[in-house]
Design a protein around this motif. Sequence first.
Motif, PDB file in Angstrom:
ATOM      1  N   LEU A 130      -0.978   6.872   5.947  1.00  0.00           N
ATOM      2  CA  LEU A 130      -1.844   5.986   5.160  1.00  0.00           C
ATOM      3  C   LEU A 130      -1.305   4.845   4.649  1.00  0.00           C
ATOM      4  CD1 LEU A 130      -4.381   8.372   3.451  1.00  0.00           C
ATOM      5  CD2 LEU A 130      -4.887   7.111   5.472  1.00  0.00           C
ATOM      6  N   GLY A 131       0.154   5.057   4.268  1.00  0.00           N
ATOM      7  CA  GLY A 131       0.905   3.896   3.802  1.00  0.00           C
ATOM      8  C   GLY A 131       1.268   2.965   5.025  1.00  0.00           C
ATOM      9  N   ILE A 185      -1.694  -3.198   8.292  1.00  0.00           N
ATOM     10  CA  ILE A 185      -2.933  -4.222   8.134  1.00  0.00           C
ATOM     11  C   ILE A 185      -3.044  -5.256   7.091  1.00  0.00           C
ATOM     12  CG2 ILE A 185      -5.612  -3.938   7.754  1.00  0.00           C
ATOM     13  CD1 ILE A 185      -5.466  -1.004   9.193  1.00  0.00           C
ATOM     14  N   LYS A 186      -2.186  -4.736   6.098  1.00  0.00           N
ATOM     15  CA  LYS A 186      -2.564  -5.635   4.966  1.00  0.00           C
ATOM     16  C   LYS A 186      -1.522  -6.689   4.697  1.00  0.00           C
ATOM     17  CE  LYS A 186      -6.704  -4.350   3.606  1.00  0.00           C
ATOM     18  NZ  LYS A 186      -7.802  -5.076   3.489  1.00  0.00           N
ATOM     19  N   THR A 187      -0.236  -6.343   5.061  1.00  0.00           N
ATOM     20  CA  THR A 187       0.960  -6.893   4.510  1.00  0.00           C
ATOM     21  C   THR A 187       1.456  -7.970   5.632  1.00  0.00           C
ATOM     22  OG1 THR A 187       2.726  -5.410   5.604  1.00  0.00           O
ATOM     23  CG2 THR A 187       1.819  -4.899   3.492  1.00  0.00           C
ATOM     24  N   ALA A 207      -0.268   2.604   7.938  1.00  0.00           N
ATOM     25  CA  ALA A 207      -1.522   1.743   8.249  1.00  0.00           C
ATOM     26  C   ALA A 207      -1.832   0.607   7.333  1.00  0.00           C
ATOM     27  CB  ALA A 207      -2.795   3.059   8.228  1.00  0.00           C
ATOM     28  N   TRP A 208      -1.822   1.008   5.942  1.00  0.00           N
ATOM     29  CA  TRP A 208      -1.821  -0.181   5.045  1.00  0.00           C
ATOM     30  C   TRP A 208      -1.054  -1.071   5.249  1.00  0.00           C
ATOM     31  CZ3 TRP A 208       1.233  -2.163   1.344  1.00  0.00           C
ATOM     32  CH2 TRP A 208       0.809  -3.412   0.443  1.00  0.00           C
ATOM     33  N   TRP A 209       0.380  -0.996   5.328  1.00  0.00           N
ATOM     34  CA  TRP A 209       1.383  -1.879   5.718  1.00  0.00           C
ATOM     35  C   TRP A 209       1.144  -2.505   6.983  1.00  0.00           C
ATOM     36  CZ3 TRP A 209       5.047  -2.159   9.951  1.00  0.00           C
ATOM     37  CH2 TRP A 209       6.027  -3.104   9.607  1.00  0.00           C
ATOM     38  N   GLY A 239       3.519  -6.752   8.241  1.00  0.00           N
ATOM     39  CA  GLY A 239       2.882  -5.732   9.094  1.00  0.00           C
ATOM     40  C   GLY A 239       2.134  -6.547  10.244  1.00  0.00           C
ATOM     41  N   LYS A 240       1.593  -7.715   9.867  1.00  0.00           N
ATOM     42  CA  LYS A 240       0.550  -8.341  10.707  1.00  0.00           C
ATOM     43  C   LYS A 240       1.499  -9.031  11.471  1.00  0.00           C
ATOM     44  CE  LYS A 240      -2.833  -9.383   7.338  1.00  0.00           C
ATOM     45  NZ  LYS A 240      -3.540 -10.246   6.423  1.00  0.00           N
TER      46      LYS A 240
END
Length: 415
Positions: A277-278, A284-286, A280-282, A289-290
């Motif tokens: 989950l961490g 999508i949100k950081t 995935a968040w990285w 990450g993008k």
Amino acid sequence: MFGAITLTSVMSAVPAHADEVGEEYDFYFAGNVKYDDKPLEGVNITVDGNGYKADVDTDADGKWKIGVPEKGTYKVTLDEETLPKGVIVAEGGSTIEAEFGLTQSKSVNFFLGEGVRVTVSFWDQLAERLVNGLNFGLMLALAAIGASLVFGTTGLSNFAHAEMVTFGAIMALVFGVFLQWPIWLAIIIALALSAAFGFALDAGIWRPLRRKGVGIVQVMIVSIGLSLALRYVFLYFIGGGTFQLPGSGEENIKLFGTVSLSVTDMISMAVSVVVLLGVAWWLIKTKTGKATRAISDNPSLAAASGIDVDRVVRIVWILAATLAGLSGILWAYFRPGIKWDMGAQLLLLIFAAITLGGLGTAFGAMVGALIIGILVEVSTLWIPSDIKYVGALVVLIAVLLVRPQGILGRRERIG
């Protein structure tokens, strides 16, 4: 009432006509299976441990013999399904841990008696396999996502990723067993060293090759050579034996039906879910990450838009190595055991998960790993456990024949 039946005789006294496997080895287990002084023929005995597994059926005199490659602790299992009707093993006595003493042979004792053999229903077995498969799939996903991110950002199918898995487990072994530090601290250090290992490999090998414009095929060949070199470095330092981390082999806790997990298994699954989950968040949100996803989609366009591709790729290598190290530690508990070539046993499944989910897609690798993990464990309901990985690859081929780009991949990425 259970009657005691001893798999008797000191091993040197076992006749030559006893059914035997592993004759080339100097160390062996042997015995004689009888009930009411009558030999039982065709009873299956399995010896498993230290990365070695073999089985044999008792002969007409009830005798058997299995050679093993090295001294150590092994699990000797009598298959209750092969006992005659009305004969059962004492509860919990079908598997015995046996360890060699000063001799090259070891006898094992089982206790048989009359009774009704309790069988597990298909649905209970299926539930148990599903839970174990989910555990395995989550652990596999950690390694697969890292390898998928590397492929997406660099185009490299890294064969040395297996040794990143092994590296994390060995570092935990060094600090947690050899140096006898607390295992939680050993795991943290192992993950930190795994991250440093990923940084060093990119700085010392992959980045210079990228800057020189070396073709992807040549770089892949370098990764194969690196994989072999690292594997034998591990062999040189820790030898060919199998080592256990603290907490391995602990008692399972019954959850429901026949499903039971150890505390370590439950912690492993929880950690895997949180880390996935961490990640995935990285993604999508950081910002980084993008940028990683942008480079995976179109490296040239990403560079033209101002993204520092080298910096992002460096971060990806560090993240991939850390995830691989964590996967190796969890794999050491799941197997259980640490061995110099343990990562190589996962490599094909890692690539299968990436391909099944969609090349270069981190979320696809996670989905593919969960499917592969569950399929591997559930397939043992119908096929021998020794070939359970084959079933996963057959399904992989079948899915790709229908959807070549993988489950979450896009068709234009293929070919």
